[in-house]
Enzyme design. Structure first.
Site: not given
Length: 161
Positions: A77, A80, A125, A128, A148
């Site tokens: 991510c 984070c 995510c 976060c 995607c």
């Protein structure tokens, strides 16, 4: 008198609904390990990252350098650093966005949106809550899934395997 009573009841109903929706939104925000204010995210992310990760925008297709990433490694991510996808599960979908048939266990969370007028499974995510993209049921075997994902929402960390 009846008209006044009707107006009061209608107003109360609208206020009640709005309050409940705000409570649900606040509860959803609290479920993620990392929770920051909008201004904190704006300071840490680029404009494009902020638009995608925090405002659920979509980057232009074929605009991400992550489309051509080769070799062993992990996609994390961009907000984070949480591990999301392994490169070995990435495939060429032809859509213009990095696509994967599965996520790292516990790396992503799912929700839904209907911004385009129909229901879609949204990918976030798990750490976060940042918006990553969507998952569709038209991927390769064995999972049949196509995650995607917006490239700007991720970083790639190569490994020496």
């Amino acid at each position: 008198m009846r008209k006044l009573l009707f107006i009061m009841l209608a107003t109360f109903s609208l206020i009640s609904c709005k309050g409940n929706a705000q409570d649900e939104k606040a509860q959803k925000k609290q479920q993620f390990e990392i929770s920051k204010s909008e201004s904190e995210w704006k300071k840490e992310l680029t404009d494009e990252e902020f638009k995608v990760l925090r405002k659920s925008a979509t980057e232009r297709p074929f605009s991400s350098d992550l489309l051509t990433v080769k070799g062993n490694g992990t996609f994390t991510c961009a907000a984070c650093g949480n591990e999301l996808y392994e490169n070995k599960y990435k495939f060429e979908s032809g859509t213009g966005w990095p696509s994967f048939d599965r996520a790292i266990e516990g790396g992503v969370d799912f929700g839904s949106d209907s911004k385009l007028g129909y229901q879609r499974d949204e990918v976030h995510c798990a750490k976060c809550g940042g918006h990553l993209g969507h998952v569709f049921n038209d991927g390769p075997k064995p999972t049949g899934k196509r995650h995607c994902i917006n490239g700007v929402a991720m970083d790639f960390e190569a490994t020496n395997k």
